[in-house]
Design a protein around this motif. Structure first.
Motif, mmCIF file in Angstrom:
data_model
loop_
_atom_site.group_PDB
_atom_site.id
_atom_site.type_symbol
_atom_site.label_atom_id
_atom_site.label_comp_id
_atom_site.label_asym_id
_atom_site.label_seq_id
_atom_site.Cartn_x
_atom_site.Cartn_y
_atom_site.Cartn_z
ATOM 1 N N GLY A 154 3.221 -1.136 -10.622
ATOM 2 C CA GLY A 154 3.093 -0.402 -9.360
ATOM 3 C C GLY A 154 4.415 0.214 -8.932
ATOM 4 O O GLY A 154 4.462 1.328 -8.400
ATOM 5 N N ASP A 155 5.492 -0.501 -9.171
ATOM 6 C CA ASP A 155 6.823 0.023 -8.845
ATOM 7 C C ASP A 155 7.074 1.304 -9.639
ATOM 8 O O ASP A 155 7.474 2.333 -9.087
ATOM 9 N N ILE A 156 6.806 1.235 -10.934
ATOM 10 C CA ILE A 156 7.104 2.374 -11.813
ATOM 11 C C ILE A 156 6.158 3.549 -11.529
ATOM 12 O O ILE A 156 6.596 4.695 -11.393
ATOM 13 N N LEU A 209 0.847 -1.189 0.000
ATOM 14 C CA LEU A 209 0.000 0.000 0.000
ATOM 15 C C LEU A 209 0.884 1.241 0.000
ATOM 16 O O LEU A 209 1.735 1.409 0.875
ATOM 17 N N ARG A 210 0.676 2.085 -0.998
ATOM 18 C CA ARG A 210 1.497 3.296 -1.128
ATOM 19 C C ARG A 210 0.597 4.533 -1.221
ATOM 20 O O ARG A 210 0.157 4.901 -2.308
ATOM 21 N N PRO A 211 0.315 5.161 -0.100
ATOM 22 C CA PRO A 211 -0.515 6.361 -0.132
ATOM 23 C C PRO A 211 0.263 7.559 -0.696
ATOM 24 O O PRO A 211 1.425 7.760 -0.348
ATOM 25 N N PRO A 262 10.004 2.986 3.272
ATOM 26 C CA PRO A 262 9.753 4.093 2.348
ATOM 27 C C PRO A 262 9.874 3.573 0.917
ATOM 28 O O PRO A 262 10.511 2.539 0.697
ATOM 29 N N ILE A 263 9.283 4.291 -0.052
ATOM 30 C CA ILE A 263 9.380 3.755 -1.430
ATOM 31 C C ILE A 263 10.728 4.097 -2.065
ATOM 32 O O ILE A 263 11.087 3.553 -3.093
ATOM 33 N N HIS A 264 11.485 5.007 -1.446
ATOM 34 C CA HIS A 264 12.751 5.394 -2.070
ATOM 35 C C HIS A 264 13.819 4.327 -1.865
ATOM 36 O O HIS A 264 13.656 3.399 -1.073
ATOM 37 N N THR A 316 4.515 4.399 -8.898
ATOM 38 C CA THR A 316 4.641 5.109 -7.618
ATOM 39 C C THR A 316 5.866 6.027 -7.580
ATOM 40 O O THR A 316 5.829 7.061 -6.928
ATOM 41 N N ASP A 317 6.931 5.668 -8.279
ATOM 42 C CA ASP A 317 8.036 6.639 -8.395
ATOM 43 C C ASP A 317 7.523 7.875 -9.118
ATOM 44 O O ASP A 317 7.827 9.015 -8.737
ATOM 45 N N GLU A 318 6.749 7.662 -10.159
ATOM 46 C CA GLU A 318 6.189 8.796 -10.902
ATOM 47 C C GLU A 318 5.263 9.614 -9.995
ATOM 48 O O GLU A 318 5.369 10.843 -9.925
#
Ligand code: IPM
Ligand code: MG
Length: 361
Positions: free
Chosen positions: A247-249, A105-107, A279-281, A251-253
């Motif tokens: 989803g990986d791509i 889950l990435r808010p 964190p997503i980073h 969410t960086d965007e």
């Protein structure tokens, strides 16, 4: 309450931001009278250096045994040799798979005061509040075969397989629908069904799940169009559900909407058992060791840990409110504000901790 957390600081800026989250959790323990114990373990490149592999059996067992796992970041140039047999990322992927964490889950929401940190126009950023639900244990990250070989003509070739099973799609889309019920009730499923067979199965199953949720407004979007809509009309999205790679791509965007990739937290959850919060980073080797990394993505991941794994909603809100206040008051790390007044990781962390309050007692 009493809880035991395993922290895997990892590589690069991982230890710097993990330390920030640990301080915040200590403050939560003090403010709300909890006993949250944090045990650090090696994972990623640091574990390769010490143990020869990115994740040892012992560390995996410790993680499975914990109430939740907090993870900084893995990887870096030191371990980037393309022909290397062991890679830091293997530790993370094994952990996700072995812990059964099929949902990430990435808010993504924008803070009014950070609009100028984003390269996008201010008016586009108003009211952006997206929950990306990324499938995490299937798709091209785990599909077989995945190999290199030489063909009859002597050409070296490599294969990765994008494989999805019906139940994998069903459970992630169902989770997206149930999360949407507590939000705006809108789900966008993102695929590449005009080209990929795995996406056509994804769309078929997603459509079936949508039929079982008549109250949800459900639509499908091709990933290329989704990439565009995310920056042209981001406030149209509510819950976006998609495969592991997309989803990986995406969410960086999407992180660009918030002003920095350093802001975004994530929660990886399964059916039961401990969740993993990161964190997503990445490990950001370019700034590692300088003490300037943005700790917000990691600190907000600790808030998600409290919310989802420990069911401590007030405590999670206490952290989120403190982060919002610090941003409101103009506290900024260098990724959010490129000039000399920016705060170090330690200063930003202190600014957030100083704003944490227990509003219950
Ligand atoms: C992420 C990261 C990881 C991924 C890497 C480090 C394996 O980019 O969590 O988004 O691709 O899932
Ligand atoms: Mg990523």
């Amino acid at each position: 309450m009493k809880a035991r957390i395993v922290a895997l600081p990892g590589d690069g800026i991982g230890p710097e931001v993990t330390n920030a989250a640990e301080q915040v959790l200590d403050k939560v323990s003090n403010l709300f009278n909890h006993d949250i114990q944090i045990d650090e373990r090696l994972m990623g490149g640091v574990s390769i250096d010490k143990n020869g592999i990115a994740l040892t059996e012992e560390t995996l067992a410790d993680c499975l045994d914990a109430d939740a796992v907090l993870l900084g970041a893995v990887g870096g140039p030191k371990w980037d040799d393309p022909s290397a047999k062991v890679r830091p990322e293997q530790g993370l992927l094994t952990l996700r798979k072995e812990m059964g964490l099929f949902a990430n889950l990435r808010p993504v929401s924008t803070h009014q005061k950070l609009q100028d940190s984003s390269p996008l126009k201010n008016e586009l950023l108003k009211g952006v509040d997206i929950l990306v639900v990324r499938e995490l244990t299937g798709g091209i990250y785990f599909g077989e075969p995945s190999c290199r070989s030489v063909n009859q003509n002597g050409n070296l070739y490599a294969v990765d397989s994008m494989v999805y099973l019906d139940y994998e799609v069903k459970r992630i889309v169902e989770l997206a629908c149930s999360l949407a019920e507590d939000r705006q009730g809108k789900v966008t499923s993102v695929d590449k069904a005009n080209v990929l067979e795995s996406s056509r199965l994804w769309r078929q199953i997603a459509t079936e799940v949508a039929h079982d949720h008549p109250k949800i407004s459900f639509d499908h979007l091709l990933v290329d169009a989704a990439a565009m809509h995310l920056i042209t009309k981001p406030s149209n999205f509510d819950v976006l559900v998609t495969s592991n790679l997309f989803g990986d791509i995406l969410t960086d965007e999407a992180s660009v909407l918030t002003g920095s990739m350093g802001n975004l937290p994530s929660a990886s959850v399964g059916t039961n058992g401990p969740g993993l919060y990161e964190p997503i980073h990445g490990s950001a080797p370019d700034i590692s060791g300088k003490g300037i990394a943005n700790p917000i993505g990691m600190i907000l991941s600790a808030a998600l840990l409290l919310r989802y794994s420990l069911k401590l909603e007030q405590e999670a809100k206490c952290i989120e409110t403190a982060v919002n206040l610090a941003l409101h008051d103009g506290c900024r790390t260098i990724d959010l504000q490129q000039h000399e007044n920016s705060l170090s990781t330690k200063q930003m962390t202190k600014a957030i901790i100083d704003r944490m309050r227990n509003n219950i007692t």
